[in-house]
Design a protein around this motif. Structure first.
Motif, mmCIF file in Angstrom:
data_model
loop_
_atom_site.group_PDB
_atom_site.id
_atom_site.type_symbol
_atom_site.label_atom_id
_atom_site.label_comp_id
_atom_site.label_asym_id
_atom_site.label_seq_id
_atom_site.Cartn_x
_atom_site.Cartn_y
_atom_site.Cartn_z
ATOM 1 N N MET A 1 0.848 -1.189 0.000
ATOM 2 C CA MET A 1 0.000 0.000 0.000
ATOM 3 C C MET A 1 0.882 1.237 0.000
ATOM 4 O O MET A 1 1.828 1.328 0.803
ATOM 5 C CB MET A 1 -0.905 -0.017 1.235
ATOM 6 N N PRO A 2 0.656 2.203 -0.845
ATOM 7 C CA PRO A 2 1.480 3.404 -0.894
ATOM 8 C C PRO A 2 1.493 4.124 0.446
ATOM 9 O O PRO A 2 0.497 4.199 1.150
ATOM 10 C CB PRO A 2 0.798 4.254 -1.977
ATOM 11 N N GLU A 3 2.658 4.689 0.777
ATOM 12 C CA GLU A 3 2.816 5.327 2.075
ATOM 13 C C GLU A 3 1.824 6.461 2.283
ATOM 14 O O GLU A 3 1.358 6.698 3.390
ATOM 15 C CB GLU A 3 4.244 5.850 2.209
ATOM 16 N N THR A 4 1.453 7.157 1.220
ATOM 17 C CA THR A 4 0.538 8.285 1.347
ATOM 18 C C THR A 4 -0.839 7.865 1.844
ATOM 19 O O THR A 4 -1.602 8.691 2.297
ATOM 20 C CB THR A 4 0.364 9.002 -0.007
ATOM 21 N N TYR A 5 -1.154 6.569 1.763
ATOM 22 C CA TYR A 5 -2.459 6.101 2.206
ATOM 23 C C TYR A 5 -2.421 5.579 3.641
ATOM 24 O O TYR A 5 -3.428 5.118 4.151
ATOM 25 C CB TYR A 5 -2.966 4.995 1.284
ATOM 26 N N LEU A 6 -1.264 5.626 4.282
ATOM 27 C CA LEU A 6 -1.163 5.151 5.654
ATOM 28 C C LEU A 6 -1.629 6.233 6.621
ATOM 29 O O LEU A 6 -1.244 7.398 6.495
ATOM 30 C CB LEU A 6 0.280 4.768 5.984
ATOM 31 N N TYR A 7 -2.451 5.848 7.568
ATOM 32 C CA TYR A 7 -2.877 6.793 8.590
ATOM 33 C C TYR A 7 -1.820 6.834 9.681
ATOM 34 O O TYR A 7 -1.081 5.870 9.906
ATOM 35 C CB TYR A 7 -4.233 6.372 9.157
ATOM 36 N N ILE B 1 -1.984 6.853 12.894
ATOM 37 C CA ILE B 1 -2.244 6.147 14.148
ATOM 38 C C ILE B 1 -2.492 4.684 13.836
ATOM 39 O O ILE B 1 -3.241 4.350 12.914
ATOM 40 C CB ILE B 1 -3.466 6.741 14.886
ATOM 41 N N GLY B 2 -1.904 3.806 14.637
ATOM 42 C CA GLY B 2 -2.169 2.383 14.509
ATOM 43 C C GLY B 2 -1.191 1.660 13.601
ATOM 44 O O GLY B 2 -0.323 2.252 12.967
ATOM 45 N N THR B 3 -1.374 0.341 13.540
ATOM 46 C CA THR B 3 -0.563 -0.548 12.712
ATOM 47 C C THR B 3 -1.409 -1.029 11.555
ATOM 48 O O THR B 3 -2.522 -1.513 11.766
ATOM 49 C CB THR B 3 -0.089 -1.765 13.537
ATOM 50 N N PRO B 4 -0.918 -0.884 10.321
ATOM 51 C CA PRO B 4 -1.717 -1.307 9.163
ATOM 52 C C PRO B 4 -2.211 -2.743 9.306
ATOM 53 O O PRO B 4 -1.457 -3.636 9.684
ATOM 54 C CB PRO B 4 -0.739 -1.167 7.990
ATOM 55 N N ARG C 1 -12.040 9.142 6.028
ATOM 56 C CA ARG C 1 -11.994 7.815 5.417
ATOM 57 C C ARG C 1 -10.686 7.092 5.697
ATOM 58 O O ARG C 1 -10.699 5.890 5.999
ATOM 59 C CB ARG C 1 -12.298 7.923 3.916
ATOM 60 N N PRO C 2 -9.526 7.777 5.628
ATOM 61 C CA PRO C 2 -8.315 7.098 6.084
ATOM 62 C C PRO C 2 -8.376 6.689 7.556
ATOM 63 O O PRO C 2 -7.899 5.622 7.938
ATOM 64 C CB PRO C 2 -7.214 8.134 5.837
ATOM 65 N N ALA C 3 -8.982 7.548 8.397
ATOM 66 C CA ALA C 3 -9.063 7.235 9.824
ATOM 67 C C ALA C 3 -9.944 6.022 10.085
ATOM 68 O O ALA C 3 -9.590 5.150 10.888
ATOM 69 C CB ALA C 3 -9.589 8.447 10.597
ATOM 70 N N VAL C 4 -11.097 5.949 9.433
ATOM 71 C CA VAL C 4 -11.986 4.813 9.681
ATOM 72 C C VAL C 4 -11.360 3.507 9.181
ATOM 73 O O VAL C 4 -11.519 2.449 9.813
ATOM 74 C CB VAL C 4 -13.385 5.052 9.069
ATOM 75 N N ALA C 5 -10.632 3.583 8.070
ATOM 76 C CA ALA C 5 -9.944 2.388 7.590
ATOM 77 C C ALA C 5 -8.893 1.940 8.602
ATOM 78 O O ALA C 5 -8.795 0.748 8.923
ATOM 79 C CB ALA C 5 -9.300 2.659 6.236
ATOM 80 N N ARG D 1 -8.784 2.644 11.870
ATOM 81 C CA ARG D 1 -9.463 2.188 13.095
ATOM 82 C C ARG D 1 -9.955 0.756 12.977
ATOM 83 O O ARG D 1 -9.876 -0.035 13.924
ATOM 84 C CB ARG D 1 -10.651 3.118 13.388
ATOM 85 N N ASP D 2 -10.446 0.400 11.787
ATOM 86 C CA ASP D 2 -11.025 -0.925 11.586
ATOM 87 C C ASP D 2 -10.029 -1.940 11.033
ATOM 88 O O ASP D 2 -10.410 -3.078 10.732
ATOM 89 C CB ASP D 2 -12.225 -0.818 10.640
ATOM 90 N N GLY D 3 -8.769 -1.541 10.874
ATOM 91 C CA GLY D 3 -7.749 -2.458 10.385
ATOM 92 C C GLY D 3 -7.900 -2.808 8.919
ATOM 93 O O GLY D 3 -7.523 -3.895 8.488
ATOM 94 N N LYS D 4 -8.430 -1.867 8.128
ATOM 95 C CA LYS D 4 -8.676 -2.113 6.708
ATOM 96 C C LYS D 4 -7.780 -1.222 5.849
ATOM 97 O O LYS D 4 -7.135 -0.293 6.344
ATOM 98 C CB LYS D 4 -10.147 -1.865 6.372
ATOM 99 N N VAL D 5 -7.760 -1.511 4.568
ATOM 100 C CA VAL D 5 -6.979 -0.724 3.623
ATOM 101 C C VAL D 5 -7.821 0.453 3.146
ATOM 102 O O VAL D 5 -8.987 0.285 2.783
ATOM 103 C CB VAL D 5 -6.546 -1.584 2.413
ATOM 104 N N PHE D 6 -7.243 1.643 3.167
ATOM 105 C CA PHE D 6 -7.942 2.821 2.670
ATOM 106 C C PHE D 6 -7.911 2.823 1.147
ATOM 107 O O PHE D 6 -6.848 2.756 0.531
ATOM 108 C CB PHE D 6 -7.301 4.093 3.208
ATOM 109 N N LYS D 7 -9.090 2.922 0.556
ATOM 110 C CA LYS D 7 -9.205 3.002 -0.898
ATOM 111 C C LYS D 7 -9.720 4.393 -1.257
ATOM 112 O O LYS D 7 -10.859 4.732 -0.943
ATOM 113 C CB LYS D 7 -10.168 1.925 -1.411
ATOM 114 N N PRO D 8 -8.892 5.198 -1.895
ATOM 115 C CA PRO D 8 -9.300 6.579 -2.205
ATOM 116 C C PRO D 8 -10.568 6.626 -3.039
ATOM 117 O O PRO D 8 -10.803 5.761 -3.899
ATOM 118 C CB PRO D 8 -8.108 7.138 -2.990
ATOM 119 N N GLY D 9 -11.392 7.619 -2.770
ATOM 120 C CA GLY D 9 -12.622 7.820 -3.527
ATOM 121 C C GLY D 9 -12.685 9.250 -4.020
ATOM 122 O O GLY D 9 -11.656 9.902 -4.210
#
Length: 319
Positions: A1-7, A9-12, A189-193, A195-203
């Motif tokens: 996953m590209p670094e720009t999509y990492l939030y 807080i937390g562990t991917p 959207r990055p935060a909720v992904a 928080r839930d341990g999911k991959v953020f998919k840009p929209g």
């Protein structure tokens, strides 16, 4: 996953625990006053409308002293059982400013026009802690607008459901006022992904006003009446290349549908025949925050006018 999509807080790939929520909460800064902006405005309307005190939200932890937020609703002074009743809610997501101020402005400038025609119950700010911090989530990193369900973990959602419960099924309409902002894509959207341990998919962010109807109880004429009123104030969001808005098929200009009750959304709590969620876009180059407040007022006016006309039509048929 590209670094720009990492939030940050937390562990991917791992859902947040208490430690991550604490870090997130520590970053939330109070930027405005619910008491000054909302409670003061409600008190100023007390001479013309009844004020209903329906509870308090209280938050505290080891790092934060207790904060108490009184919850208030405005109600038509002369509530008449024979009239159609309309529920208006704003600020379920506290950062969605025009919903809060649109609800207050509607009461101040338009509500008395419907005296003797409709009963109004208006809850301007469902989520006060989030209002003060320009946040979507509450203190516990819960989205109140996914928590309108039995044994809700969100204090705000549970309190509103208790307010509505004695009148459930008695409302003709419920209009819930929201915004879509650029921070939905850059922050929420990055935060909720994360928080839930999911991959953020840009929209993408829809540019303009749109509505969310109920999949299980669609009311296209009601939605159309609101779209027509809002279009006189601001522009309606176009469909994307897939004929969708935020990933949902467009069923009419500016209208999509969600399963309101199944998703735990606020617009599904009242048992009303006519329900909708508004979405305005204050970050649009073609609109302003003031326009967005005015669009919310126009939407509420259209919703109330629609049920008044529908109720009068039924009465004539019965006669």
């Amino acid at each position: 996953m590209p670094e720009t999509y990492l939030y940050s807080i937390g562990t991917p790939g791992q859902p947040w625990g208490a430690a991550e929520r604490d870090v997130w909460r520590a970053r939330q800064v109070r930027q405005r006053s619910y008491a000054d902006d909302v409670l003061t405005a409600i008190e100023a309307l007390r001479g013309r409308f009844d004020v209903e005190m329906y509870g308090d939200v209280v938050y505290a932890d080891a790092q934060h002293p207790a904060e108490r937020f009184p919850l208030r609703a405005l109600r038509s002074r002369h509530w008449q059982p024979g009239l159609p009743s309309v529920l208006v809610t704003g600020g379920v997501h506290g950062y969605e400013t025009s919903g809060v101020h649109g609800a207050l402005r509607f009461v101040d400038t338009q509500a008395e026009r419907f005296a003797g025609r409709a009963n109004l119950l208006v809850v301007p700010c469902v989520s006060p802690w989030a209002y003060e911090r320009f946040q979507r989530w509450n203190f516990d990193a819960i989205d109140p607008n996914r928590a309108f369900r039995e044994a809700s973990p969100a204090q705000e959602s549970a309190a509103l459901m208790r307010l509505v419960a004695p009148r459930h099924g008695q409302f003709a309409a419920h209009i819930d006022l929201h915004e879509t902002t650029d921070t939905d894509e850059s922050e929420y959207r990055p935060a909720v992904a994360a928080r839930d341990g999911k991959v953020f998919k840009p929209g993408s962010i829809p540019d303009g006003f749109y509505l969310v109807d109920d999949t299980d109880n669609p009311q296209p004429k009601f939605q159309q009446a609101i779209i027509e009123a809002a279009s006189r104030v601001t522009h309606i969001a176009p469909a994307d290349e897939k004929n969708e808005i935020i990933g949902s098929p467009v069923v009419a200009p500016g209208v999509i549908r969600y399963a309101l009750k199944q998703l735990g959304l606020c617009a599904g709590i009242s048992g009303a025949r006519y329900t909708t969620t508004t979405e305005v876009y204050p970050d649009s180059p073609s609109a302003s925050p003031v326009q967005c407040v005015e669009a919310q007022v126009a939407a509420v006016q259209a919703a109330v006018e629609f049920v008044c006309t529908a109720s009068a039509g039924r009465s004539l048929m019965e006669d």
